[in-house]
Design an enzyme around this catalytic site. Structure first.
Site, PDB file in Angstrom:
ATOM      1  N   PHE A 205      44.136  48.803  42.261  1.00 13.97           N
ATOM      2  CA  PHE A 205      44.853  49.828  41.490  1.00 13.97           C
ATOM      3  C   PHE A 205      43.924  50.701  40.667  1.00 13.97           C
ATOM      4  CE2 PHE A 205      44.332  46.848  37.953  1.00 13.97           C
ATOM      5  CZ  PHE A 205      44.183  47.718  36.882  1.00 13.97           C
TER       6      PHE A 205
ATOM      7  N   LYS B 187      45.653  50.542  53.014  1.00 17.46           N
ATOM      8  CA  LYS B 187      46.748  49.805  52.357  1.00 17.46           C
ATOM      9  C   LYS B 187      46.431  49.863  50.852  1.00 17.46           C
ATOM     10  CE  LYS B 187      48.025  46.587  50.430  1.00 17.46           C
ATOM     11  NZ  LYS B 187      48.482  46.749  49.013  1.00 17.46           N
TER      12      LYS B 187
ATOM     13  N   ARG C  32      50.686  49.320  43.059  1.00 17.66           N
ATOM     14  CA  ARG C  32      50.976  49.710  41.675  1.00 17.66           C
ATOM     15  C   ARG C  32      50.800  51.213  41.457  1.00 17.66           C
ATOM     16  NH1 ARG C  32      47.905  45.069  38.386  1.00 17.66           N
ATOM     17  NH2 ARG C  32      47.010  44.439  40.372  1.00 17.66           N
TER      18      ARG C  32
ATOM     19  N   SER D 184      40.338  41.759  43.334  1.00 14.68           N
ATOM     20  CA  SER D 184      39.897  40.594  42.568  1.00 14.68           C
ATOM     21  C   SER D 184      39.252  39.555  43.502  1.00 14.68           C
ATOM     22  CB  SER D 184      41.084  40.002  41.815  1.00 14.68           C
ATOM     23  OG  SER D 184      42.147  39.764  42.713  1.00 14.68           O
TER      24      SER D 184
ATOM     25  N   CYS E 285      35.631  48.034  37.329  1.00 18.21           N
ATOM     26  CA  CYS E 285      34.787  46.910  37.766  1.00 18.21           C
ATOM     27  C   CYS E 285      33.361  47.084  37.291  1.00 18.21           C
ATOM     28  CB  CYS E 285      34.822  46.774  39.277  1.00 18.21           C
ATOM     29  SG  CYS E 285      34.016  48.157  40.066  1.00 18.21           S
TER      30      CYS E 285
HETATM   31  P1  NAD Z   1      44.079  42.712  43.382  1.00 14.47           P
HETATM   32  O1  NAD Z   1      43.148  41.721  43.974  1.00 14.47           O
HETATM   33  O2  NAD Z   1      45.291  42.221  42.677  1.00 14.47           O
HETATM   34  O3  NAD Z   1      44.632  43.697  44.533  1.00 14.47           O
HETATM   35  C1  NAD Z   1      43.774  44.363  45.408  1.00 14.47           C
HETATM   36  C2  NAD Z   1      44.499  44.613  46.717  1.00 14.47           C
HETATM   37  O4  NAD Z   1      44.810  43.349  47.322  1.00 14.47           O
HETATM   38  C3  NAD Z   1      45.812  45.361  46.567  1.00 14.47           C
HETATM   39  O5  NAD Z   1      45.926  46.302  47.603  1.00 14.47           O
HETATM   40  C4  NAD Z   1      46.863  44.267  46.672  1.00 14.47           C
HETATM   41  O6  NAD Z   1      48.080  44.723  47.221  1.00 14.47           O
HETATM   42  C5  NAD Z   1      46.207  43.265  47.610  1.00 14.47           C
HETATM   43  N1  NAD Z   1      46.641  41.890  47.359  1.00 14.47           N
HETATM   44  C6  NAD Z   1      47.018  41.357  46.176  1.00 14.47           C
HETATM   45  N2  NAD Z   1      47.350  40.065  46.338  1.00 14.47           N
HETATM   46  C7  NAD Z   1      47.173  39.763  47.633  1.00 14.47           C
HETATM   47  C8  NAD Z   1      47.319  38.572  48.409  1.00 14.47           C
HETATM   48  N3  NAD Z   1      47.737  37.425  47.862  1.00 14.47           N
HETATM   49  N4  NAD Z   1      47.029  38.622  49.714  1.00 14.47           N
HETATM   50  C9  NAD Z   1      46.604  39.764  50.278  1.00 14.47           C
HETATM   51  N5  NAD Z   1      46.433  40.930  49.593  1.00 14.47           N
HETATM   52  C10 NAD Z   1      46.704  40.921  48.287  1.00 14.47           C
HETATM   53  O7  NAD Z   1      43.209  43.675  42.446  1.00 14.47           O
HETATM   54  P2  NAD Z   1      43.714  44.782  41.445  1.00 14.47           P
HETATM   55  O8  NAD Z   1      44.351  44.137  40.258  1.00 14.47           O
HETATM   56  O9  NAD Z   1      44.470  45.829  42.173  1.00 14.47           O
HETATM   57  O10 NAD Z   1      42.325  45.432  41.006  1.00 14.47           O
HETATM   58  C11 NAD Z   1      41.539  44.947  39.975  1.00 14.47           C
HETATM   59  C12 NAD Z   1      40.447  44.036  40.497  1.00 14.47           C
HETATM   60  O11 NAD Z   1      39.621  44.749  41.413  1.00 14.47           O
HETATM   61  C13 NAD Z   1      39.518  43.562  39.407  1.00 14.47           C
HETATM   62  O12 NAD Z   1      39.209  42.217  39.647  1.00 14.47           O
HETATM   63  C14 NAD Z   1      38.292  44.438  39.578  1.00 14.47           C
HETATM   64  O13 NAD Z   1      37.088  43.889  39.096  1.00 14.47           O
HETATM   65  C15 NAD Z   1      38.261  44.570  41.057  1.00 14.47           C
HETATM   66  N6  NAD Z   1      37.465  45.716  41.460  1.00 14.47           N
HETATM   67  C16 NAD Z   1      36.262  45.467  42.034  1.00 14.47           C
HETATM   68  C17 NAD Z   1      35.463  46.519  42.412  1.00 14.47           C
HETATM   69  C18 NAD Z   1      34.135  46.267  43.063  1.00 14.47           C
HETATM   70  O14 NAD Z   1      33.626  47.163  43.695  1.00 14.47           O
HETATM   71  N7  NAD Z   1      33.562  45.085  42.954  1.00 14.47           N
HETATM   72  C19 NAD Z   1      35.904  47.830  42.226  1.00 14.47           C
HETATM   73  C20 NAD Z   1      37.149  48.048  41.644  1.00 14.47           C
HETATM   74  C21 NAD Z   1      37.934  46.969  41.274  1.00 14.47           C
END
Ligand code: NAD
Length: 498
Positions: free
Chosen positions: A149, A173, A177, A226, A281
């Site tokens: 998000f 995908k 949110r 995450s 991040c």
């Molecule tokens: P999230 O892991 O909740 O969601 C990311 C994606 O995964 C979304 O598209 C979501 O729909 C999908 N998803 C969620 N639960 C799932 C499941 N059980 N099975 C399959 N797919 C699922 O992350 P978020 O809250 O949207 O984003 C914040 C996180 O992203 C933080 O941890 C942040 O550090 C990380 N982030 C990392 C980077 C990087 O480059 N390392 C960059 C930006 C954000």
């Protein structure tokens, strides 16, 4: 109520799974739209559309593919204000920050405009008698990106910009949110001249993600989110024979040596810790002052600066940051603050009670500052992803170096010092993927590459830059012989160069 559809084969497609997600306006706390959560069947339709469109797109010469990217860049610049407003209305970040989100993605598109050059292979003339060897980079086919998000413009562009320029078809995908901006970007790609089917958007949750992860026609998966989900994506995708890059969470440290320019450090830290409500991040949620004098001075100044921060609605041009994305996320941040208190850290500034007059329903949270945070605390070990800055005091350079090096996450780190030798040694030895030297948020420019270490990234190939091209292509190496006359005797020995 506004409805957010999928985008398949160049057209909006109403979700028919019967399942919907709520998209909030974080400024008011009200539901502003419903987004369709795709069924496996809907995802399969998007994959079929991508698979049908990909061969012709791959056969389109790279310069023509680049022209679509040039036009896409123009369209984004044309629509910058509207895109930023849309982004802020679902994410909550202030408009200027939304423009930054879009701009950082656009920089990857600019890199992708140079794809004819980047895709050039290698050539060795005369590797043997009459033998030439050359390599070519070919697209993988259909690839997919699953995005978080917090950067709904930049991260989809990191992925589809590179993938499509390389000749692949792509399915995004987005986070359920804040799904509207990725959808709008796909529409703009079609307006820029991309053939229908080359870029598709399916909204959804685990059902949609699993359909992408297991489908044999999807050759590569790029994920950002995450860490637990990243690990799941990596292992499931790999088990289904896919190339996977899966970026995860972070807990970036800012190391402050006693000789640092504290005026600059305080400005940098406040922006990097609290900007975008800490939902980055590459935010800096941990500061490690070296020595008691540095710690004392820094703490005093941070308290003062935190007090000056203005939290406001995303359209408020005087606000430093806006609301967080959902009430659930705000409550999670608050629970980590409570955990820090219970673990014995000193809560010097408490942002939990902030309420914005006239916007009491919005997901606002003020800045919080902890001192005397210890490495054994869970509130230090885990990612909070909110406007919370933790001071972890260190006695020495070695102790400061060991904190980010031993942390489970290894996305980014920054060191603040005037001592070039100390900075150089730190950069060489720290066990983290992206390092800033007097740079608080060291997100590499688009023509370099982005990726952390340890639990911040699963897989070996990073996002964008030349690595992005490598991720979205496979290399083919050709050894060609055009001998003059007799090619010699039959041989049962492996050929070598003598
Ligand atoms: P999230 O892991 O909740 O969601 C990311 C994606 O995964 C979304 O598209 C979501 O729909 C999908 N998803 C969620 N639960 C799932 C499941 N059980 N099975 C399959 N797919 C699922 O992350 P978020 O809250 O949207 O984003 C914040 C996180 O992203 C933080 O941890 C942040 O550090 C990380 N982030 C990392 C980077 C990087 O480059 N390392 C960059 C930006 C954000």
């Amino acid at each position: 109520m506004r409805r957010i559809d999928h985008f398949v084969n160049g057209k909006l497609l109403e979700g028919n799974s019967g399942r919907f997600g709520e998209v909030f306006d974080p400024n008011t706390g009200l539901v502003q739209a419903h987004v369709g959560l795709a069924s496996a069947g809907e995802v399969q339709a998007a994959i079929a559309s991508a698979a049908a469109a990909q061969p012709d797109w791959a056969a389109t010469n790279p310069q023509r593919r680049a022209r679509v990217m040039f036009e896409f860049k123009r369209l984004i610049e044309r629509d910058m204000n509207a895109l930023a407003e849309l982004l802020s209305s679902e994410h909550g970040k202030i408009i200027a920050d939304s423009k930054g989100d879009i701009q950082r993605g656009l920089e990857v598109i600019e890199f992708a405009c140079g794809i004819p050059h980047v895709l050039k292979g290698e050539y060795t003339e005369g590797a043997g008698p009459g033998i030439d060897v050359y390599s070519m980079r070919q697209p993988l086919g259909v690839c997919a990106g699953i995005t978080p998000f917090n950067f709904p413009a930049m991260i989809p562009m990191w992925m589809f910009g590179m993938a499509i320029a390389c000749g692949n078809a792509f399915i995004v995908k987005p986070s359920e949110r804040d799904p509207s901006v990725p959808l709008r970007l796909a529409e703009l790609m079609i307006e820029a001249g991309l053939p229908p089917g080359v870029l598709n958007v399916v909204h959804g949750d685990k059902v949609a993600v699993d359909a992408l992860l297991t489908h044999p026609d999807v050759r590569a998966i790029s994920f950002v989110g995450s860490s637990d989900i990243a690990q799941y994506i990596y292992s499931t995708g790999a088990a289904h024979g896919k190339r996977v890059q899966a970026m995860g969470g972070a807990k970036n440290h800012g190391i402050v040596l006693p000789d640092a320019d504290l005026d600059q450090v305080v400005k940098d830290l406040v922006g990097a810790a609290f900007g975008s409500a800490g939902e980055r991040c590459m935010a800096l949620p941990v500061v490690v002052p070296v020595g008691a004098r540095t710690a004392g001075e820094l703490r005093e100044r941070l308290v003062e600066e935190a007090g000056k921060l203005r939290v406001g609605v995303s359209s408020d041009s005087g606000a430093h940051y806006g609301p967080v994305v959902t009430a659930a996320h705000r409550d999670k941040i608050k629970s980590y603050i409570q955990m820090g208190v219970e673990e014995g850290a000193e809560l010097v500034v408490d942002g939990r009670e902030l309420s914005l007059q006239g916007h009491e329903g919005g997901f606002f949270i003020g800045p919080s500052l902890f001192d005397h945070v210890k490495p054994a605390m869970r509130s230090y070990q885990e990612e909070i992803f909110g406007p919370v800055l933790q001071i972890v005091r260190a006695e020495s350079f070695e102790e400061a170096l060991s904190l980010p090096s031993q942390h489970q996450y290894g996305n980014g780190v920054a060191i603040f010092t005037r001592n070039g030798r100390a900075a150089r040694e730190f950069a060489a030895r720290v066990n983290v993927g992206m390092v800033g030297i007097n740079v608080p948020i060291p997100v590499p420019v688009a023509y370099h590459t982005f990726g952390g270490w340890k639990r911040s990234a699963f897989g070996d190939v990073n996002q964008h830059g030349p690595e992005g091209m490598r991720f979205y292509t496979k290399v083919k190496t050709i050894t060609a012989r055009w001998p003059e006359g007799d090619v010699g005797d039959q041989s049962f020995v492996i050929p070598t160069m003598r």
